[in-house]
Design an enzyme around this catalytic site. Structure first.
Site, PDB file in Angstrom:
ATOM      1  CB  CYS A 147      10.536  -7.394 -20.177  1.00  0.00           C
ATOM      2  SG  CYS A 147      11.801  -8.655 -20.425  1.00  0.00           S
ATOM      3  CB  CYS A 150      13.421  -7.854 -17.691  1.00  0.00           C
ATOM      4  SG  CYS A 150      13.420  -7.826 -19.472  1.00  0.00           S
ATOM      5  CG  ASP A 151      11.096  -6.067 -14.955  1.00  0.00           C
ATOM      6  OD1 ASP A 151      12.313  -5.966 -14.697  1.00  0.00           O
ATOM      7  OD2 ASP A 151      10.502  -5.287 -15.721  1.00  0.00           O
TER       8      ASP A 151
END
Ligand code: NAP
Length: 325
Positions: A147, A150-151
């Site tokens: 992701c 997300c990261d």
């Protein structure tokens, strides 16, 4: 003879009938549970084999509204669950093995135990695909991610690999150039599957270098020693291997919706995602609703899944009210 519960005195069949059963416990399932519980529908949530869903594999969630300092994925799911339980939802760490929507009330089985429900909300999510390497599994959450949204933020001025050649990989490669100093896009063939416009965008981006005809043979690094440090790459044409140092690896080789147990009963698209009516979470079967990533391959965010879970609970509530009229 009717079997009675020793504590409540209710018949077991009364106990096993619920107004709302929620299958799955990511942001969609738990938000549906909060809304259904606040509507006095006393929902039961079957959490499945990954309670809390995909977010529990993410360390820091910094894009979920309301948490100015960020929150870890497991903590976020934990507070969502507590919020649902506070209003009367019952959470069960059990895995639904079969459903039967052919008659009403709908049937949901957990092993040999059968429940019935007026409304069922399916929120079983999707699972990111991984390459299936043991070294990759070991380093998930320690430099291996699926992701970028997300990261990606953690890779400021670092070098990363993105694996895949579809729209997700092309999009994630572009997104990661906002942070990373260099993005290597690793694709197993010599042409992209992704759309023309996305291909052009990536190929025009000076921070992206495409490694054509390449796969990852092994991810290098140890979780307790800083995580990913590199990978062994393989040329799919010549079979040659070489090592390359890298700070992080993003898998973008597709997602698999968790719809196996629904396939014979509900319509799915060609990639297995459940189909719902336009602007609704209703499936083609009355009283069965689907929310979150199990029906959404486009946005796939915790906040969009949560919004969808809210919609499913409101639609289930309306359906049950009309059923009672
Ligand atoms: P996808 O289109 O299925 O692409 C998956 C990619 O991963 C393919 O290039 C495939 O290679 C590669 N791959 C699969 N298994 C692999 C393996 N074991 N090892 C190495 N490579 C592997 O999946 P997606 O990119 O997630 O897209 C899914 C859907 O969402 C598509 O319909 C896409 O158009 C859509 N989407 C749209 C947008 C947008 O419009 N903004 C953004 C993201 C996704 P091969 O090409 O060799 O098969």
């Amino acid at each position: 003879m009717v079997e009675l519960d020793k504590i409540t005195g209710e018949s077991m069949s009364e106990q096993n009938h619920k107004q709302v059963i929620i299958v799955g416990s990511g942001p969609a399932g738990l938000t549906a549970a909060i809304y259904a519980a606040r509507a006095n529908l006393e929902p039961i949530i079957f959490e499945g084999d990954q309670p809390g869903g995909q977010l529990t594999t993410t360390n820091d969630v910094e894009n979920y509204p309301g948490f100015a300092e960020g929150i870890t994925g497991p903590e976020l799911m934990d507070v969502m669950r507590k919020q649902a339980v506070r209003f009367g939802a019952v959470s069960k760490f059990e895995y639904v093995t079969a459903v039967d929507f052919s008659s009403k009330p709908h049937k949901v089985s957990v092993g040999d135990k059968e429940y019935t429900a007026d409304a069922v909300i399916i929120a079983t999510g999707a699972s990111a695909r991984y390459l299936g390497l043991p070294s990759e599994q070991k380093l998930k959450g320690f430099g291996v991610s699926a992701c970028a949204t997300c990261d990606g933020f953690f890779y400021r001025d670092k070098e990363v690999f993105v694996v895949g050649g579809g729209d997700s990989a092309l999009e994630e490669a572009g997104f990661l150039t906002k942070f990373a100093s260099k993005v290597y896009l690793i694709h197993r063939r010599d042409e992209f599957r992704g759309s023309k416009i996305m291909r052009k965008r990536v190929l025009d981006n000076p921070k992206v270098e495409v490694l054509w005809n390449t796969t990852i043979d092994e991810v290098l690094g140890e979780p307790d020693k800083g995580g990913v440090v590199g990978a062994i790459l393989k040329d799919t044409v010549t079979g040659e291997t070489r090592e390359q140092a890298i700070d992080g690896i993003f898998m973008a080789i597709g997602h698999t919706p968790n719809t196996a147990i629904f396939k014979d009963q509900l319509k799915t698209d060609e990639t297995g995602y459940l189909i719902t009516k336009p602007d609704s979470t209703a499936t083609e079967i009355e009283g069965v609703f689907a929310a979150g990533d199990v029906r959404d391959h486009v946005y796939r965010q915790a906040v969009t899944a949560a919004g969808n879970g809210c919609m499913a609970a409101l639609e289930a509530e309306r359906y049950i009210t009309e059923m009672d009229d």
